[in-house]
Scaffold this motif. Sequence first.
Motif, PDB file in Angstrom:
ATOM      1  N   LYS A 200       0.854  -1.185   0.000  1.00 57.29           N
ATOM      2  CA  LYS A 200       0.000   0.000   0.000  1.00 57.29           C
ATOM      3  C   LYS A 200       0.891   1.235   0.000  1.00 57.29           C
ATOM      4  O   LYS A 200       1.760   1.373   0.867  1.00 57.29           O
ATOM      5  CB  LYS A 200      -0.898   0.018   1.242  1.00 57.29           C
ATOM      6  CG  LYS A 200      -1.666   1.316   1.396  1.00 57.29           C
ATOM      7  CD  LYS A 200      -2.551   1.332   2.606  1.00 57.29           C
ATOM      8  CE  LYS A 200      -3.052   2.727   2.917  1.00 57.29           C
ATOM      9  NZ  LYS A 200      -3.634   3.379   1.729  1.00 57.29           N
TER      10      LYS A 200
ATOM     11  N   ALA B  66       1.983   5.151   2.869  1.00 52.32           N
ATOM     12  CA  ALA B  66       1.670   4.651   4.209  1.00 52.32           C
ATOM     13  C   ALA B  66       2.669   5.120   5.240  1.00 52.32           C
ATOM     14  O   ALA B  66       2.622   4.675   6.391  1.00 52.32           O
ATOM     15  CB  ALA B  66       1.604   3.134   4.202  1.00 52.32           C
TER      16      ALA B  66
ATOM     17  N   VAL C 221      -2.852  -2.608   7.829  1.00 49.71           N
ATOM     18  CA  VAL C 221      -3.908  -2.582   6.822  1.00 49.71           C
ATOM     19  C   VAL C 221      -4.342  -4.015   6.550  1.00 49.71           C
ATOM     20  O   VAL C 221      -3.552  -4.828   6.080  1.00 49.71           O
ATOM     21  CB  VAL C 221      -3.412  -1.910   5.531  1.00 49.71           C
ATOM     22  CG1 VAL C 221      -4.528  -1.892   4.497  1.00 49.71           C
ATOM     23  CG2 VAL C 221      -2.935  -0.489   5.827  1.00 49.71           C
TER      24      VAL C 221
ATOM     25  N   GLU D 130      -7.499  -4.756   4.989  1.00 50.07           N
ATOM     26  CA  GLU D 130      -8.489  -4.843   3.926  1.00 50.07           C
ATOM     27  C   GLU D 130      -7.823  -4.971   2.563  1.00 50.07           C
ATOM     28  O   GLU D 130      -6.992  -4.134   2.187  1.00 50.07           O
ATOM     29  CB  GLU D 130      -9.392  -3.606   3.946  1.00 50.07           C
ATOM     30  CG  GLU D 130     -10.199  -3.444   5.222  1.00 50.07           C
ATOM     31  CD  GLU D 130      -9.425  -2.749   6.341  1.00 50.07           C
ATOM     32  OE1 GLU D 130      -8.235  -2.437   6.150  1.00 50.07           O
ATOM     33  OE2 GLU D 130     -10.024  -2.535   7.413  1.00 50.07           O
ATOM     34  N   GLU D 131      -8.227  -5.973   1.828  1.00 52.68           N
ATOM     35  CA  GLU D 131      -7.629  -6.247   0.521  1.00 52.68           C
ATOM     36  C   GLU D 131      -7.726  -5.046  -0.408  1.00 52.68           C
ATOM     37  O   GLU D 131      -6.776  -4.708  -1.120  1.00 52.68           O
ATOM     38  CB  GLU D 131      -8.320  -7.462  -0.095  1.00 52.68           C
ATOM     39  CG  GLU D 131      -7.759  -7.902  -1.433  1.00 52.68           C
ATOM     40  CD  GLU D 131      -8.449  -9.159  -1.955  1.00 52.68           C
ATOM     41  OE1 GLU D 131      -9.216  -9.779  -1.193  1.00 52.68           O
ATOM     42  OE2 GLU D 131      -8.213  -9.507  -3.119  1.00 52.68           O
ATOM     43  N   TYR D 132      -8.887  -4.384  -0.409  1.00 55.53           N
ATOM     44  CA  TYR D 132      -9.114  -3.309  -1.373  1.00 55.53           C
ATOM     45  C   TYR D 132      -8.229  -2.088  -1.122  1.00 55.53           C
ATOM     46  O   TYR D 132      -8.080  -1.236  -1.992  1.00 55.53           O
ATOM     47  CB  TYR D 132     -10.588  -2.892  -1.377  1.00 55.53           C
ATOM     48  CG  TYR D 132     -11.030  -2.092  -0.178  1.00 55.53           C
ATOM     49  CD1 TYR D 132     -11.531  -2.705   0.973  1.00 55.53           C
ATOM     50  CD2 TYR D 132     -10.968  -0.698  -0.189  1.00 55.53           C
ATOM     51  CE1 TYR D 132     -11.931  -1.969   2.074  1.00 55.53           C
ATOM     52  CE2 TYR D 132     -11.373   0.046   0.907  1.00 55.53           C
ATOM     53  CZ  TYR D 132     -11.849  -0.589   2.040  1.00 55.53           C
ATOM     54  OH  TYR D 132     -12.253   0.130   3.132  1.00 55.53           O
ATOM     55  N   LYS D 133      -7.637  -2.003   0.043  1.00 54.09           N
ATOM     56  CA  LYS D 133      -6.797  -0.845   0.351  1.00 54.09           C
ATOM     57  C   LYS D 133      -5.378  -0.981  -0.194  1.00 54.09           C
ATOM     58  O   LYS D 133      -4.621  -0.020  -0.181  1.00 54.09           O
ATOM     59  CB  LYS D 133      -6.752  -0.624   1.863  1.00 54.09           C
ATOM     60  CG  LYS D 133      -8.079  -0.133   2.433  1.00 54.09           C
ATOM     61  CD  LYS D 133      -7.965   0.181   3.900  1.00 54.09           C
ATOM     62  CE  LYS D 133      -9.289   0.724   4.443  1.00 54.09           C
ATOM     63  NZ  LYS D 133      -9.223   1.017   5.901  1.00 54.09           N
ATOM     64  N   TYR D 134      -5.017  -2.160  -0.641  1.00 55.79           N
ATOM     65  CA  TYR D 134      -3.678  -2.363  -1.189  1.00 55.79           C
ATOM     66  C   TYR D 134      -3.638  -1.972  -2.657  1.00 55.79           C
ATOM     67  O   TYR D 134      -4.572  -2.209  -3.404  1.00 55.79           O
ATOM     68  CB  TYR D 134      -3.232  -3.805  -0.987  1.00 55.79           C
ATOM     69  CG  TYR D 134      -2.803  -4.082   0.436  1.00 55.79           C
ATOM     70  CD1 TYR D 134      -3.727  -4.483   1.396  1.00 55.79           C
ATOM     71  CD2 TYR D 134      -1.484  -3.905   0.828  1.00 55.79           C
ATOM     72  CE1 TYR D 134      -3.343  -4.709   2.709  1.00 55.79           C
ATOM     73  CE2 TYR D 134      -1.087  -4.134   2.136  1.00 55.79           C
ATOM     74  CZ  TYR D 134      -2.023  -4.535   3.077  1.00 55.79           C
ATOM     75  OH  TYR D 134      -1.640  -4.746   4.377  1.00 55.79           O
ATOM     76  N   ASP D 135      -2.520  -1.401  -3.053  1.00 56.65           N
ATOM     77  CA  ASP D 135      -2.386  -0.866  -4.405  1.00 56.65           C
ATOM     78  C   ASP D 135      -1.688  -1.815  -5.372  1.00 56.65           C
ATOM     79  O   ASP D 135      -1.919  -1.755  -6.585  1.00 56.65           O
ATOM     80  CB  ASP D 135      -1.589   0.451  -4.360  1.00 56.65           C
ATOM     81  CG  ASP D 135      -2.244   1.482  -3.465  1.00 56.65           C
ATOM     82  OD1 ASP D 135      -1.625   1.888  -2.457  1.00 56.65           O
ATOM     83  OD2 ASP D 135      -3.386   1.872  -3.773  1.00 56.65           O
TER      84      ASP D 135
END
Length: 128
Positions: free
Chosen positions: A99, A102, A109, A111-116
Amino acid sequence: QVQLVESGGGLVQAGGSLKLSCAASGRTFSSLAMGWFRQAPGKERDFVAGINWSGAITGYADSVKGRFTISRDNAQNTVYLQMNSLDSEDTAVYYCAAKETAFGLWSVVKEEYKYDYWGQGTQVTVSS
């Protein structure tokens, strides 16, 4: 852009250990929060462990607490996942995730959706 390359997966007997590595390039590694996720056949991808930018904060899924350890070496641009006492339930493809922006984040973190960014995954198979 961040490139992530996992390594260290393989076949291991139940009760054994493996250490996964994830080498990152393309951004200042110390500004990235990092995580490990896994996906077993027929199941969704789940959070396994996470570590903040400095390495001071770590977090784990309940299923791996006490058995897995996440760590990072900012000088080597690498995050690790030491896995001990493996059992068949740990069989999955393991993914490294990053991510951005950060730096200064003092939490994990999950949540999967928060990783880029994501690696290609490495297979871990535990035989019973």
